[in-house]
Design an enzyme around this catalytic site. Structure first.
Site, PDB file in Angstrom:
ATOM      1  N   PHE A 216      38.774  43.756  38.394  1.00 34.55           N
ATOM      2  CA  PHE A 216      38.820  44.855  39.351  1.00 34.55           C
ATOM      3  C   PHE A 216      37.488  45.172  40.000  1.00 34.55           C
ATOM      4  O   PHE A 216      37.428  45.831  41.042  1.00 34.55           O
ATOM      5  CB  PHE A 216      39.357  46.136  38.678  1.00 34.55           C
ATOM      6  CG  PHE A 216      38.403  46.778  37.691  1.00 34.55           C
ATOM      7  CD1 PHE A 216      37.347  47.570  38.135  1.00 34.55           C
ATOM      8  CD2 PHE A 216      38.569  46.614  36.320  1.00 34.55           C
ATOM      9  CE1 PHE A 216      36.467  48.170  37.239  1.00 34.55           C
ATOM     10  CE2 PHE A 216      37.701  47.210  35.423  1.00 34.55           C
ATOM     11  CZ  PHE A 216      36.652  47.983  35.885  1.00 34.55           C
TER      12      PHE A 216
ATOM     13  N   LYS B 105      45.468  35.672  41.665  1.00 33.27           N
ATOM     14  CA  LYS B 105      46.070  36.857  41.043  1.00 33.27           C
ATOM     15  C   LYS B 105      45.079  37.993  41.288  1.00 33.27           C
ATOM     16  O   LYS B 105      44.086  38.131  40.579  1.00 33.27           O
ATOM     17  CB  LYS B 105      46.296  36.662  39.551  1.00 33.27           C
ATOM     18  CG  LYS B 105      46.858  37.917  38.865  1.00 33.27           C
ATOM     19  CD  LYS B 105      46.688  37.864  37.367  1.00 33.27           C
ATOM     20  CE  LYS B 105      47.054  39.193  36.707  1.00 33.27           C
ATOM     21  NZ  LYS B 105      46.165  40.307  37.095  1.00 33.27           N
TER      22      LYS B 105
ATOM     23  N   CYS C 292      29.168  42.869  35.277  1.00 32.31           N
ATOM     24  CA  CYS C 292      28.727  42.108  34.104  1.00 32.31           C
ATOM     25  C   CYS C 292      27.238  41.809  34.150  1.00 32.31           C
ATOM     26  O   CYS C 292      26.676  41.330  33.167  1.00 32.31           O
ATOM     27  CB  CYS C 292      29.530  40.819  33.963  1.00 32.31           C
ATOM     28  SG  CYS C 292      29.333  39.681  35.335  1.00 32.31           S
TER      29      CYS C 292
ATOM     30  N   GLU D 167      30.468  45.974  25.301  1.00 31.24           N
ATOM     31  CA  GLU D 167      30.389  46.297  26.721  1.00 31.24           C
ATOM     32  C   GLU D 167      31.095  47.625  26.994  1.00 31.24           C
ATOM     33  O   GLU D 167      32.268  47.786  26.680  1.00 31.24           O
ATOM     34  CB  GLU D 167      31.029  45.183  27.546  1.00 31.24           C
ATOM     35  CG  GLU D 167      30.857  45.351  29.040  1.00 31.24           C
ATOM     36  CD  GLU D 167      31.414  44.176  29.822  1.00 31.24           C
ATOM     37  OE1 GLU D 167      30.635  43.466  30.483  1.00 31.24           O
ATOM     38  OE2 GLU D 167      32.646  43.969  29.764  1.00 31.24           O
TER      39      GLU D 167
END
Length: 504
Positions: free
Chosen positions: A150, A175, A284, A385
């Site tokens: 996302f 996707k 990230c 995370e």
């Protein structure tokens, strides 16, 4: 009435027959923007079939023609920059500057793909043995599936996945992320309507993990590229590779910075504020963990708090905003739970962003800058995370203790050092586990001409995205040996190696 979006097969937007719809919200206001379908297995299969049907003609098109189309696609994206920027900002919560960067980072790999005639070249040698010539080519794989997260609705599907895949002759099924699909959908509309690509070259569905499992097992899919959590990445890597597919699985991170006492503290803090709180920490390559030499730790924490408190938290598409919301209410609650867990584990709360309110946007998903100090190696908050605007301070005595602490982390996407010492900078480059290394650079993301090269539990696969790694991932080698008969060779007996071994 809320719009129900469609899925795209063979360049056509089709209404789904699903009875399950997934909400897309404006992160700054909480309002519902649209609903997207959880496509049925049959609809996902139709997207794969479309890509397979488009592959023969697309892969046989000359590389020059495909490159010309990539140039045209780049211009379309530039023309629609502000439209895509605002759409990304609304559905995700990036500030306008961050969202514009998201789109620009889709354009940069498109520019790389324009160099496909050069970067996809093979190699050749004449007279490898007497009368025999050998050439090696890079040829496309077939259908590629891209499973999108996302947090970068433009850059990841339309930068990391599509450009090199199609420029090298493959066809694609995306996707799209169900939380933030609108930017990617609009880009696909432009792909066909204005860039005029052949139908079926790129297809798009939205679905759950259950339907996406088809990408891992369907023999028509030759490669899977994924960005997301490590648990899912491991699953994709194991299942898809067991079914003979190539896999790129870019996964979680817990990037660390090592701040030494000889650094330029003001500049280092500015870089850390940007890398920690940019994109609300939802990337990230964020820098959530800062390992600070004890001799300057108090000064650093004080300066970090001062600069963090000066950030303007607000509506993502207000030009004055420094820090926008996180993506959903559920994600906000997740980040807040991690903050509380850090406190419960014994970390010292220096700045708390959990109860922030933005006037006029009370229903937005906001989390303010948060700082937790004295995070110990036993605390899960320091190793997992969080994906939010949370900074974790770990204090160490010296370089060696700091490096060891950083390398103990299971993730190794990026790592950074702030120092004026050439010796320590070089030692860090040599010995850090991080795949992308920064020296006085808070976000060591390379340009598209180099691979995005995470390590350890941050990546599973053989070839990274972008750079020459990306070209190799989307192509396979085909090596051809040629021999033409002359009067002498016609009369010569054919031996075991048929002339490819030269006898001395």
């Amino acid at each position: 009435m809320i719009e129900r979006k469609k899925y795209c097969v063979n360049g056509e937007w089709r209404a789904s027959k699903t009875d399950k719809w997934m909400p897309v919200t404006n992160s700054s206001t909480g309002e519902l923007l649209a609903e997207v379908p959880c496509c049925t297995p049959e609809e996902v299969e139709s997207a794969i079939a479309s890509a397979e049907a488009a592959f023969p003609a697309w892969s046989r098109m000359s590389v020059s023609k495909r490159t010309q189309m990539m140039f045209r696609w780049r211009e379309v994206l530039m023309d629609h920059m502000e439209e895509l920027t605002l759409l990304c900002s609304k559905e995700l919560g990036k500030t306008l500057d961050e969202a514009r960067g998201d789109v620009l980072k889709a354009i940069e790999p498109t520019e790389l793909a324009c160099a496909t005639p050069f970067i996809s070249q093979g190699s050749a040698s004449l007279q490898v043995t007497t009368g025999f010539d050998t050439a090696s080519y890079r040829v496309p794989l077939g259908v590629v599936a891209g499973i999108v997260p996302f947090n970068f609705p433009a850059m990841i599907p339309w930068g990391w996945m599509v450009p090199l895949a199609i420029a090298t002759g493959n066809t694609v099924v995306l996707k799209a992320a169900s939380l933030t699909p609108l930017t990617s959908m609009r880009m696909l509309e432009l792909f066909y309507e204005e860039a005029d690509f052949p139908r079926g070259v790129v297809n798009l569905v939205t679905c759950s993990r259950s339907e996406a499992e088809l990408f891992l097992t369907d023999p028509r899919v030759k490669a899977v590229t994924f960005v997301g959590t490590t648990d899912i990445g491991k699953h994709i890597y194991s299942v898809a590779s067991a079914n003979g597919k190539r896999v790129q699985a870019q996964c979680e991170a817990k990037n660390h910075a090592l701040v030494l006492e000889d650094c330029d503290l003001e500049s280092a803090t500015n870089a850390i504020v940007n890398s920690t709180y940019g994109c609300a920490g939802m990337r990230c390559m964020a820098l959530p963990a800062v390992v600070v030499q004890e001799s300057i730790a108090d000064r650093f924490v004080g300066l970090l708090k001062e600069k963090a408190m000066a950030l303007k938290v607000g509506c993502a598409y207000n030009p004055e905003t420094d820090l926008g919301p996180v993506v959903t209410a559920a994600h906000r609650e997740k980040v807040c739970r991690w903050i509380q867990k850090g406190i419960d584990e014994g970390a010292e709360l220096v700045l708390d962003g959990r109860n922030i309110r933005v006037p006029g946007y009370e229903n937005g998903y906001f989390v303010g800058p948060t700082i937790l100090d004295r995070v110990g190696p036993e605390m899960s908050v320091g190793t997992r995370e969080i994906f939010g605007p949370v900074t974790l301070i770990k204090r160490v005595r010296d370089f060696e203790e700091g490096l060891a602490l950083m390398n103990a982390n299971p993730f190794a996407n990026g790592s950074v050092i702030f120092t004026q010492s050439g010796y320590y900078a070089r030692e860090f480059e040599l010995r850090t586990d991080g795949g992308m290394v920064g020296v006085n650079v808070g976000i060591p993301v390379p340009s598209a001409y180099f691979p995005f090269s995470g390590n350890k539990d941050s990546f599973f696969g053989d070839q990274h995205v972008l750079g020459l790694d990306g070209v190799r991932f989307y192509t396979r080698a085909k090596t051809v040996t040629r021999h033409w008969y002359d009067e002498h060779s016609k009369k010569r007996a054919v031996d075991t190696w048929e002339g490819t071994v030269e006898r001395v």
